[in-house]
Structure formats: structure tokens, C-alpha cells
Scaffold this active site. Structure first.
Site, short mmCIF file in Angstrom:
data_model
loop_
_atom_site.label_atom_id
_atom_site.label_comp_id
_atom_site.label_asym_id
_atom_site.label_seq_id
_atom_site.Cartn_x
_atom_site.Cartn_y
_atom_site.Cartn_z
CD GLU A 7 -2.83 1.29 2.38
OE1 GLU A 7 -3.08 2.44 2.80
OE2 GLU A 7 -3.24 0.25 2.94
CG HIS A 9 -0.84 5.66 -0.96
ND1 HIS A 9 -1.82 4.93 -1.55
CD2 HIS A 9 -0.91 5.39 0.37
CE1 HIS A 9 -2.48 4.24 -0.62
NE2 HIS A 9 -1.94 4.51 0.55
CG HIS A 154 -6.80 3.00 0.52
ND1 HIS A 154 -7.21 4.29 0.77
CD2 HIS A 154 -5.57 2.87 1.07
CE1 HIS A 154 -6.26 4.93 1.42
NE2 HIS A 154 -5.26 4.09 1.62
CG ASP A 278 -0.74 4.44 4.52
OD1 ASP A 278 -1.03 4.63 3.33
OD2 ASP A 278 -1.44 4.82 5.47
#
Length: 315
Positions: A7, A9, A154, A278
Site C-alpha cells: 500500500e 501511494h 482502501h 502506507d
């Protein structure tokens, strides 16, 4: 320790205004999101992360006006494909989808997986207040099931009505924090998963696989309670807890502490837990150090660090 982070980004520099049209963010965060070159690779190297699976930060194309969402999703996926092509040994990607138009979203999922080589799709929570168990998303879920790739489910920002009822009346920074990473995101995503399980989505799509972050979005702690109560509302039907543990995987991002990990291991097992950080919202080095030092077996550490991701996403 081999690490695949799931995950992680980005927002392409030329599309920040379309993804975040009304959101302010610290300049350092924006710069980190836009970078898919040497800075990001240096962070990965320092944290010992071998591969990042890239996804566009929420809400990606999902809250864009319907007339713009499809073109935005295509552009986002094309930019992600360029980042992967530049560093194919370090990056993979999840497809952003224009879920306001489920038919177009199904077509874009097929293009991203079949033509661009993406390893899955990311869906950022609700679409204008509609969850994935709504009938209009059945075609999209069927297409994803046929592609045989996971959905990374998400969180996204709450609808205005929800934000007003649950998170208003507080200082603005506190309200925003509670609505998002402090509580609201996790409660809503856990609810979303329970809706999929209790609403029969996995019965209609038995091949569907879902991944959620944040140590399971409150599900490890609450799954048995939810199952006990939902069993009374669904007499004679399959256990919701069994459905969730059959179709859902979780990642550790945002929860680099031992008690939630031990709870998740006891409820989901090491075969269904994966690594993520993240980035850049989460600290990559903190997450990798946490996994390295966690009081778990070397076998479970390897499963969480990379083996489960290789199998689930066929990396």
C-alpha cells in the site's frame, strides 16, 4: 529479510489538482507523493524494501465528476505504468478505477491488468455513498473476479452527511483526524468488508479476493462479535467470520505495534497477513524495523514480508 510493500501511494505530478482538487497538504508530502524516482528508491533502500506496489492516493478517480472520471483513471494508470516501466524490478501497480461508471471501471480494470500488466486494482471505499455490495457494481466485481486479481479495498473520505453527524462540533483538525486515519477510515472499511460478506457478494463471486490495510481495519478484534450477531440475522447461512477469513487478506500498515499484530495472527493467521507501509503517509523504516523485531517465528516473518504477496499478487 525480503520485503514487498503493498500500500504505497503516489499522485502523478500533472494530475494532483484532479485527484486532490480541494485538499491542502504539506509540501513535503506532496513532493514525496509525486516522486517515483531516486528519492523514493532511496527510502526503499534505507528501509530494506525490495518492491513497492504503487497505488494512487485516495480518492483517485472515484470522486471526480462522472464526465471526467474515466479519462482521469486512464491517465492515472498510464502514469503508473510509466513508473513501473522505468524500474520494473522495484515497482508494480494497482489500477485506479472510475467506479462512478461501473461498466467503464470494468473495462479499465481489464485494460490495466491485461495490457499494462498491473497485479491488481485499488478501490477507495464508497462511491458517492454506495458500497460495493450495491447491485450496480456486480458487473465490475465479476470482471475483477474473471481477471483473477485482488482488490485492495482502501479507505476514503466520509460522505458529507456522515461527516456532519459523526465528526462535526470539534476543532477542525480533530474532526478531520477522527473522520480519517484516527478512526473513521478504519471503521468504515471494516464495515464495508462485513457488508460484502453478509450481503452475499462472495457467494455470487466465489473467486473474489480482497485486501485491506491497517491491520485489518478493526476486523481482527471485532470479527467474532460481528459474526455472532449477524448469525442471528442470517439463519442457516454460512458464517460471516468464515467468509471473511476465506476471502480477505490484511496488511500491517499504520499499526507497527505488537498487540494488534498478535490479535491479527490469532484471528486471520500468518498466511493472510502481508507487509505494507502506507508510504509516504507511513514511515517505511519504522514498519520494516517493526516486522524485523516482532516476536514471531522466522517462517511467519517471511510469509508476511514477501511470500504471501508473491502468491496472492503473482509477483
Amino acid at each position: 529479510m525480503t520485503l514487498i510493500a503493498l500500500e504505497e501511494h503516489l499522485i502523478p505530478a500533472d494530475l494532483v489538482g484532479q485527484v486532490w482538487p480541494n485538499r491542502s497538504a504539506p509540501e513535503a508530502l506532496r513532493a514525496a507523493l509525486m516522486d517515483v524516482g531516486e528519492r523514493r528508491l532511496r527510502v526503499m533502500d534505507e528501509a530494506g524494501i525490495d518492491v513497492q506496489v504503487l497505488s494512487v492516493a485516495a480518492p483517485a478517480a472515484q470522486q471526480a465528476p462522472a464526465e471526467d472520471a474515466v479519462a482521469l483513471a486512464v491517465a492515472l494508470n498510464d502514469r503508473c505504468a510509466e513508473a513501473v516501466a522505468a524500474h520494473p524490478d522495484r515497482f508494480q501497480a494497482l489500477a485506479s478505477l472510475p467506479t462512478a461508471d461501473p461498466g467503464a471501471a470494468a473495462a479499465e480494470a481489464k485494460r490495466a491488468v491485461s495490457e499494462l500488466g498491473f497485479c491488481g486494482v485499488v478501490i477507495n471505499g464508497h462511491t458517492e455513498g454506495r458500497f460495493l455490495d450495491a447491485p450496480e457494481f456486480d458487473e465490475l466485481l465479476g470482471a475483477i473476479e474473471q481477471l483473477d486479481v485482488p482488490i485492495y479495498l482502501h479507505p476514503t473520505y466520509p460522505p458529507p452527511e456522515v461527516a456532519e453527524i459523526y465528526f462535526s462540533g470539534l476543532p477542525a483538525p480533530v474532526s478531520l483526524a477522527l473522520a480519517t486515519a484516527a478512526w473513521g477510515w478504519h471503521a468504515e472499511t471494516g464495515l464495508h468488508v462485513l457488508r460484502l460478506a453478509a450481503g452475499g457478494v462472495f457467494d455470487r463471486h466465489p473467486g473474489l479476493r480482497v485486501v485491506v490495510g491497517h491491520m485489518g481495519e478493526n476486523l481482527p478484534f471485532s470479527l467474532m462479535r460481528a459474526d455472532a450477531v449477524l448469525s442471528g440475522a442470517r439463519p442457516g447461512q454460512r458464517s460471516v467470520a468464515d467468509i471473511v477469513r476465506e476471502h480477505v487478506h490484511i496488511t500491517i500498515c499504520g499499526y507497527p505495534t505488537v498487540p494488534p499484530l498478535l490479535c491479527a495472527l490469532s484471528v486471520f493467521g500468518a498466511d493472510r497477513i502481508l507487509f505494507s507501509t502506507d508510504y509516504p503517509f507511513g514511515d517505511a523504516a519504522v514498519h520494516s524495523r517493526f516486522l524485523a523485531e516482532a516476536p514471531i517465528s522466522p517462517t511467519d516473518r517471511d510469509k508476511i514480508g514477501h511470500l504471501n504477496a508473491k502468491q496472492l499478487f503473482r509477483l
